[in-house]
Write an enzyme that holds these catalytic residues in place. Structure first.
Site, PDB file in Angstrom:
ATOM      1  N   THR A 133       0.810  -1.206   0.000  1.00 48.16           N
ATOM      2  CA  THR A 133       0.000   0.000   0.000  1.00 48.16           C
ATOM      3  C   THR A 133       0.852   1.267   0.000  1.00 48.16           C
ATOM      4  O   THR A 133       2.016   1.209   0.338  1.00 48.16           O
ATOM      5  CB  THR A 133      -0.814  -0.052   1.304  1.00 48.16           C
ATOM      6  OG1 THR A 133      -1.405  -1.341   1.367  1.00 48.16           O
ATOM      7  CG2 THR A 133      -1.839   1.012   1.417  1.00 48.16           C
ATOM      8  N   GLY A 144      -8.753  -5.456   1.305  1.00 44.68           N
ATOM      9  CA  GLY A 144      -8.020  -5.475   2.570  1.00 44.68           C
ATOM     10  C   GLY A 144      -8.412  -4.301   3.450  1.00 44.68           C
ATOM     11  O   GLY A 144      -9.564  -3.845   3.438  1.00 44.68           O
ATOM     12  N   ASP A 145      -7.436  -3.817   4.200  1.00 41.93           N
ATOM     13  CA  ASP A 145      -7.676  -2.744   5.166  1.00 41.93           C
ATOM     14  C   ASP A 145      -7.811  -1.359   4.542  1.00 41.93           C
ATOM     15  O   ASP A 145      -8.430  -0.461   5.130  1.00 41.93           O
ATOM     16  CB  ASP A 145      -6.497  -2.686   6.140  1.00 41.93           C
ATOM     17  CG  ASP A 145      -5.171  -2.520   5.376  1.00 41.93           C
ATOM     18  OD1 ASP A 145      -4.839  -3.431   4.586  1.00 41.93           O
ATOM     19  OD2 ASP A 145      -4.501  -1.478   5.533  1.00 41.93           O
ATOM     20  N   GLY A 147      -3.468  -7.217   4.758  1.00 42.05           N
ATOM     21  CA  GLY A 147      -4.731  -6.556   5.018  1.00 42.05           C
ATOM     22  C   GLY A 147      -5.692  -7.290   5.932  1.00 42.05           C
ATOM     23  O   GLY A 147      -6.459  -6.644   6.657  1.00 42.05           O
TER      24      GLY A 147
HETATM   25  N1  GLY Z   1      -2.719  -3.587   2.873  1.00 39.96           N
HETATM   26  C1  GLY Z   1      -3.263  -3.721   1.611  1.00 39.96           C
HETATM   27  C2  GLY Z   1      -4.057  -4.943   1.410  1.00 39.96           C
HETATM   28  O1  GLY Z   1      -3.885  -5.917   2.122  1.00 39.96           O
HETATM   29  O2  GLY Z   1      -4.874  -4.950   0.509  1.00 39.96           O
END
Ligand code: GLY
Length: 311
Positions: free
Chosen positions: A177, A207-208, A231
């Site tokens: 990210t 994800g997050d 995530g």
């Molecule tokens: N941190 C980004 C994802 O897991 O999509």
């Protein structure tokens, strides 16, 4: 209650926490430097924290070496599928988009959502909503970088499953990210994040990054934070909100370290978090080999760029 210290403008960005390959380290450093300069230019002109975050994240989305916007990792089916979100710590308004395939700057799409009464838009209706709000479309092919086609082939050979088992290895997530946190001259805090997710993810997996509290969070009364990494545990824990809450009682660096420790010990997560406290103090922690990061405030002559281990 103690009178809060006068705010100092500051910005911190990251371009992902993972095992950044040696040949990609320099472009990650440069991507962070360019992004922090773009955000700082907004702050020194007296601009708002949220506009500094947008400028910084947009810069990293446009950088085809980073996993956000153009040049992002690919889904199992070979598509770029993008998530982004941002939060205004003054109003506590959030805006986010998920699984977007045909917009160049998802952070700007998220900003359009933030200006409405909604928080998160996705799917066919979400894309119609973005059209109605004037967010331009692009040819999805224009977002794809050849490097990522090769990375997908390699990832699927190593994990023909759903592409998410890389997270268990923890440090070898291909890509990650980008994020930014800023505080402006009058103490407004904002945080944002943008990603292509995880290489080889199934379509529709999120994800997050688009979720307030997990991928980003901002509250002028405490801090702003943005996260990176695997995530699913980030979603389960709500790492960004946890780090911001810890900053109510701890200094910025300790808040990130304590949050990350809990992330690792209780959620077996791998990743990183950047944070700015309401006094403009900077914090960042990661438990991967590298987290490309850069920050700038009035005490520095030029931006600090680091978090990338030497070879
Ligand atoms: N941190 C980004 C994802 O897991 O999509």
């Amino acid at each position: 209650m103690d009178k809060p210290p006068p705010p100092r403008p500051a910005i911190i960005v990251h371009a992902g926490a993972w095992a950044i390959p040696p040949e990609e380290k320099e472009v990650h450093r440069l991507g962070c430097l360019t992004a922090v300069q773009a955000g700082w230019a907004v702050l020194v002109e007296g601009g708002k924290a949220i506009d500094a975050v947008r400028a910084a994240v947009r810069s990293m989305e446009d950088d085809r070496n980073l996993n956000a916007g153009s040049g992002s990792v690919l889904t199992r089916g070979g598509h770029v599928e993008l998530d982004a979100g941002l939060m205004n710590g003054t109003t506590l308004d959030c805006g986010a988009v998920a699984a977007v395939r045909n917009r160049k700057n998802p952070i700007e799409a998220a900003y359009e959502v933030l200006k409405t009464k909604y928080v998160l838009m996705t799917g066919f209706g979400g894309m119609e909503f973005l059209d109605e709000h004037g967010v331009p479309t692009v040819d999805p092919e224009s977002l794809i970088e050849e490097r990522e086609r090769a990375r997908l082939v390699d990832a699927l050979q190593r994990d023909p499953g759903d592409g998410l088992d890389f997270g268990h290895a923890g440090v070898n997530l291909p890509g990650d990210t980008v994020g930014a946190v800023a505080i402006d001259r009058i103490g407004r805090i904002a945080a944002g994040a943008s990603t292509g997710g995880i290489c080889g993810k199934p379509p529709g997996r999120m994800g997050d990054t688009p979720i307030p509290g997990a991928g980003y969070y901002a509250d002028d009364l405490a801090a702003g934070a943005a996260c990176t990494g695997w995530g699913e545990p980030l979603l389960r824990m709500g790492l960004a909100r946890r780090a911001v809450d810890l900053a109510r009682e701890h200094n910025a660096m300790d808040a990130t370290w304590l949050a990350l420790k809990e992330f690792e010990e209780r959620f077996y997560g791998r990743g990183g978090v950047i944070l700015i406290g309401r006094d403009g103090s900077i914090g960042f922690s990661f438990n991967t080999p590298s987290m490309a990061t850069a920050y700038m405030d009035e005490e520095l002559q030029s931006p600090f760029v680091g978090g990338i281990a030497a070879d």
